[in-house]
Write a protein that holds these residues in place. Structure first.
Motif, PDB file in Angstrom:
ATOM      1  N   LYS A 411       0.832  -1.207   0.000  1.00 35.49           N
ATOM      2  CA  LYS A 411       0.000   0.000   0.000  1.00 35.49           C
ATOM      3  C   LYS A 411       0.867   1.257   0.000  1.00 35.49           C
ATOM      4  CE  LYS A 411      -3.790  -2.129   2.637  1.00 35.49           C
ATOM      5  NZ  LYS A 411      -4.491  -2.110   3.951  1.00 35.49           N
ATOM      6  N   ALA A 412       1.916   1.229   0.807  1.00 33.97           N
ATOM      7  CA  ALA A 412       2.786   2.398   0.904  1.00 33.97           C
ATOM      8  C   ALA A 412       3.504   2.661  -0.421  1.00 33.97           C
ATOM      9  CB  ALA A 412       3.801   2.209   2.029  1.00 33.97           C
ATOM     10  N   VAL A 413       4.040   1.596  -1.023  1.00 27.27           N
ATOM     11  CA  VAL A 413       4.743   1.764  -2.290  1.00 27.27           C
ATOM     12  C   VAL A 413       3.768   2.211  -3.381  1.00 27.27           C
ATOM     13  CG1 VAL A 413       6.117   0.630  -4.069  1.00 27.27           C
ATOM     14  CG2 VAL A 413       6.534   0.106  -1.658  1.00 27.27           C
ATOM     15  N   ALA A 414       2.546   1.693  -3.349  1.00 27.39           N
ATOM     16  CA  ALA A 414       1.551   2.119  -4.334  1.00 27.39           C
ATOM     17  C   ALA A 414       1.267   3.612  -4.213  1.00 27.39           C
ATOM     18  CB  ALA A 414       0.266   1.310  -4.160  1.00 27.39           C
ATOM     19  N   LYS A 415       1.187   4.089  -2.978  1.00 21.41           N
ATOM     20  CA  LYS A 415       0.953   5.525  -2.775  1.00 21.41           C
ATOM     21  C   LYS A 415       2.104   6.340  -3.347  1.00 21.41           C
ATOM     22  CE  LYS A 415      -0.331   8.867   0.808  1.00 21.41           C
ATOM     23  NZ  LYS A 415      -0.646   9.061   2.251  1.00 21.41           N
ATOM     24  N   GLN A 420       2.017   9.358  -6.554  1.00 23.69           N
ATOM     25  CA  GLN A 420       3.049  10.380  -6.354  1.00 23.69           C
ATOM     26  C   GLN A 420       2.955  10.986  -4.953  1.00 23.69           C
ATOM     27  OE1 GLN A 420       3.244  13.284  -9.505  1.00 23.69           O
ATOM     28  NE2 GLN A 420       5.399  13.766  -9.118  1.00 23.69           N
ATOM     29  N   GLY A 421       2.701  10.117  -3.975  1.00 24.53           N
ATOM     30  CA  GLY A 421       2.637  10.587  -2.599  1.00 24.53           C
ATOM     31  C   GLY A 421       3.998  10.997  -2.084  1.00 24.53           C
ATOM     32  N   ASP A 422       4.009  11.845  -1.074  1.00 28.79           N
ATOM     33  CA  ASP A 422       5.262  12.295  -0.479  1.00 28.79           C
ATOM     34  C   ASP A 422       6.002  11.096   0.093  1.00 28.79           C
ATOM     35  OD1 ASP A 422       6.695  13.275   2.266  1.00 28.79           O
ATOM     36  OD2 ASP A 422       6.813  14.833   0.713  1.00 28.79           O
ATOM     37  N   VAL A 423       7.222  10.888  -0.360  1.00 29.84           N
ATOM     38  CA  VAL A 423       7.960   9.679  -0.006  1.00 29.84           C
ATOM     39  C   VAL A 423       8.263   9.617   1.485  1.00 29.84           C
ATOM     40  CG1 VAL A 423      10.089   8.376  -0.360  1.00 29.84           C
ATOM     41  CG2 VAL A 423       8.956   9.481  -2.305  1.00 29.84           C
ATOM     42  N   ALA A 425       6.935  11.214   4.055  1.00 26.65           N
ATOM     43  CA  ALA A 425       5.744  11.120   4.902  1.00 26.65           C
ATOM     44  C   ALA A 425       5.107   9.735   4.810  1.00 26.65           C
ATOM     45  CB  ALA A 425       4.731  12.191   4.501  1.00 26.65           C
ATOM     46  N   THR A 426       5.085   9.181   3.602  1.00 29.88           N
ATOM     47  CA  THR A 426       4.482   7.863   3.418  1.00 29.88           C
ATOM     48  C   THR A 426       5.268   6.794   4.153  1.00 29.88           C
ATOM     49  OG1 THR A 426       3.626   8.509   1.246  1.00 29.88           O
ATOM     50  CG2 THR A 426       3.775   6.153   1.701  1.00 29.88           C
ATOM     51  N   LEU A 427       6.586   6.866   4.081  1.00 28.68           N
ATOM     52  CA  LEU A 427       7.416   5.875   4.771  1.00 28.68           C
ATOM     53  C   LEU A 427       7.365   6.067   6.287  1.00 28.68           C
ATOM     54  CD1 LEU A 427      10.511   5.616   2.395  1.00 28.68           C
ATOM     55  CD2 LEU A 427       8.559   4.058   2.595  1.00 28.68           C
ATOM     56  N   ALA A 428       7.202   7.300   6.730  1.00 24.44           N
ATOM     57  CA  ALA A 428       7.043   7.549   8.168  1.00 24.44           C
ATOM     58  C   ALA A 428       5.749   6.914   8.671  1.00 24.44           C
ATOM     59  CB  ALA A 428       7.051   9.047   8.448  1.00 24.44           C
ATOM     60  N   ASP A 429       4.682   7.051   7.867  1.00 27.07           N
ATOM     61  CA  ASP A 429       3.411   6.421   8.219  1.00 27.07           C
ATOM     62  C   ASP A 429       3.541   4.901   8.232  1.00 27.07           C
ATOM     63  OD1 ASP A 429       2.182   8.875   8.488  1.00 27.07           O
ATOM     64  OD2 ASP A 429       1.279   8.844   6.483  1.00 27.07           O
ATOM     65  N   LEU A 430       4.286   4.374   7.266  1.00 34.58           N
ATOM     66  CA  LEU A 430       4.485   2.927   7.209  1.00 34.58           C
ATOM     67  C   LEU A 430       5.225   2.450   8.451  1.00 34.58           C
ATOM     68  CD1 LEU A 430       4.358   0.193   5.752  1.00 34.58           C
ATOM     69  CD2 LEU A 430       6.489   0.827   4.553  1.00 34.58           C
ATOM     70  N   LYS A 431       6.225   3.215   8.875  1.00 31.90           N
ATOM     71  CA  LYS A 431       6.960   2.827  10.087  1.00 31.90           C
ATOM     72  C   LYS A 431       6.027   2.773  11.295  1.00 31.90           C
ATOM     73  CE  LYS A 431      10.869   3.848  13.085  1.00 31.90           C
ATOM     74  NZ  LYS A 431      12.112   4.620  13.293  1.00 31.90           N
ATOM     75  N   LYS A 432       5.132   3.748  11.407  1.00 32.09           N
ATOM     76  CA  LYS A 432       4.185   3.742  12.520  1.00 32.09           C
ATOM     77  C   LYS A 432       3.321   2.487  12.481  1.00 32.09           C
ATOM     78  CE  LYS A 432       3.808   8.796  12.864  1.00 32.09           C
ATOM     79  NZ  LYS A 432       2.888   9.957  12.705  1.00 32.09           N
ATOM     80  N   THR A 433       2.880   2.124  11.276  1.00 30.62           N
ATOM     81  CA  THR A 433       2.028   0.943  11.124  1.00 30.62           C
ATOM     82  C   THR A 433       2.790  -0.325  11.479  1.00 30.62           C
ATOM     83  OG1 THR A 433       0.737   2.010   9.376  1.00 30.62           O
ATOM     84  CG2 THR A 433       0.637  -0.392   9.500  1.00 30.62           C
ATOM     85  N   LEU A 434       4.002  -0.470  10.937  1.00 35.08           N
ATOM     86  CA  LEU A 434       4.796  -1.662  11.212  1.00 35.08           C
ATOM     87  C   LEU A 434       5.195  -1.732  12.688  1.00 35.08           C
ATOM     88  CD1 LEU A 434       7.132  -1.804   8.061  1.00 35.08           C
ATOM     89  CD2 LEU A 434       4.896  -2.890   8.425  1.00 35.08           C
ATOM     90  N   THR A 435       5.518  -0.578  13.264  1.00 28.97           N
ATOM     91  CA  THR A 435       5.864  -0.544  14.682  1.00 28.97           C
ATOM     92  C   THR A 435       4.671  -0.970  15.525  1.00 28.97           C
ATOM     93  OG1 THR A 435       7.486   1.215  14.329  1.00 28.97           O
ATOM     94  CG2 THR A 435       6.682   0.905  16.575  1.00 28.97           C
TER      95      THR A 435
END
Length: 448
Positions: A411-415, A420-423, A425-435
């Protein structure tokens, strides 16, 4: 999160809220005890006769249904008192695993043997749903030492064998030799992604293909193949249990991927199958499983080249993840079915049959002694897949051990790549989810 645990000694989780298995005292931490702690005892098969019939569930990886039927016919000819019922249990590993989970929940219709990916088998082990193969392998005289070390070890825990390698793969870099020649490029895969970024505009300028490179469908490939990019840039989805997907290096890797689509405009994203797109001439290059090699060679109307995955600006190797599936035996069927299933697994893994399966699919031959002379004469590209085993790397904990993480990565990579989502911010959100997954579903079950 500074906790560290060698993935060889962590059994993964069956899903959110599932208890982890107890770990042996091997230098790593223990988990809270579960039924898996009792599963280690070998089953006594002395005096057991093989069942007259058993079910084999498969998703036919690498379009292998025909060769599976061929192997079954050979097995039945050698064992005329045993019939194998081949069942299409799904279109992919996930669907097969979900069907098996449903059968377990209903406590009915279990297969004796099933194809389970190198990620999914852990979860069934946790539930005590598959058996150790050691006593069966010993009774049947299986030469486990002749299996390729890195492949057979993926299914070992606490000195026991829980599945045997079957359809094992790594990603390969595929390229259109004709396009490369026309663009004045060397007849080889790029050594690094930096080098390919210099080549891609030349391929795009040819106009021979829509894209110089085609990314795979993100839901099924991003978490797996993009470990290559993250590792090459000096990062990963995680390092041990530290979630590192938002590190500066990870952001740089994903920004480069996004730029290849939007800024530099030489890459695209497949909606379904990048291998099919490549074979159809839509893209000059792609990354696809070795399991798709034979199909791509068959479907392509041009000269196909294959090579190792490119390295990155910080790491040239190892940057290649392993993948694929093994064969496991259900705990919930009779001993007679288990024995018959083990006989079938042994047969499929015999050197001659391992070579046959590899020849038909492009998956790696799982046996060291498999005579690949005839196969390589017909499909020399398979040698590249075999050679690449030397530079493979164990996958990141975050992908294979955090339940649902692979989907979140997709989902994160698709965004990033399709919206063209902000890279950052998107990876920061992914870290929160994985954490959050780690803190809720993993960490409570681990202790130092």
């Amino acid at each position: 999160m500074s906790f560290r645990l060698d993935r060889r000694h962590f059994l993964g989780l069956a899903g959110a809220g599932t208890a982890a298995a107890a770990l042996a005292a091997c230098g790593g931490p223990d988990t809270s005890g579960t039924a898996a702690t009792t599963a280690a005892a070998d089953i006594d098969f002395s005096g057991v006769k093989p069942a007259a019939m058993f079910d084999f569930w498969s998703s036919h990886p690498g379009k292998s249904e025909d060769v599976e039927k061929q192997l079954i016919s050979k097995f039945e000819a050698a064992n005329p008192n045993i019939k194998v019922n081949l069942v299409t249990a799904g279109a992919n590993y996930e669907e097969t695993a979900q069907k098996l989970q449903a059968a377990l929940a209903a406590n009915t219709g279990l297969p004796a043997v099933s194809v389970l990916s190198d990620v999914w088998w852990f979860r069934f082990f946790i539930n005590d749903s598959i058996i150790s193969l050691d006593s069966l392998n010993k009774q049947l005289g299986v030469n486990v030492g002749d299996y390729r070390d890195s492949l057979v070890q993926d299914y070992q825990y606490n000195s026991k064998q829980w599945a045997m390698p079957y359809a094992r793969s790594t990603p390969l870099f595929y390229y259109n030799k004709d396009h490369f020649k026309a663009a004045g490029l060397p007849d080889r895969a790029p050594t690094t992604w930096t080098e390919f970024a210099e080549w891609a505009p030349k391929l795009k300028a040819l106009g021979a293909a829509q894209n110089a490179f085609q990314y795979g469908p993100l839901a099924g490939y991003a978490g797996w193949t993009m470990q290559n990019n993250l590792w090459g840039w000096g990062s990963g989805w995680s390092k041990g249990w530290d979630i590192t997907c938002d590190s500066d290096d990870a952001v740089a890797a994903m920004q480069w991927i996004q730029d290849s689509v939007y800024k530099d405009k030489w890459a695209g994203v497949s909606s379904k199958d990048q291998g099919a797109d490549f074979a159809a001439g839509i893209a000059s290059t792609t990354i696809n499983s070795t399991g798709g090699l034979v199909g791509i060679l068959k479907d392509s109307k041009f000269n196909v080249g294959v090579g190792f995955l490119p390295g990155g600006p910080k790491a040239s190797k190892p940057v290649v993840p392993t993948g694929g599936a093994g064969l496991a035996i259900s705990a919930g069927v009779t001993k007679e079915q288990q024995l018959a299933a083990a006989m079938f697994i042994k047969f499929v893994g015999e050197p001659e049959n391992a070579a046959l399966f590899s020849s038909a699919t492009g998956y790696m031959p799982v046996r060291k002694s498999a005579d690949m002379t005839a196969v390589l004469a017909k499909t020399p590209q398979i040698q590249t897949a075999i050679d690449q085993l030397a530079v493979t790397k164990v996958q990141d904990n975050a992908r294979v051990f955090l339940p649902g993480a692979d989907q979140e990565m997709g989902k994160a990579v698709a965004k990033i790549v399709t919206q063209q989502g902000d890279v950052k911010a998107t990876l920061a959100d992914l870290k929160k989810t994985l954490t959050g997954i780690y803190e809720k579903d993993v960490k409570p079950k681990l202790k130092a």
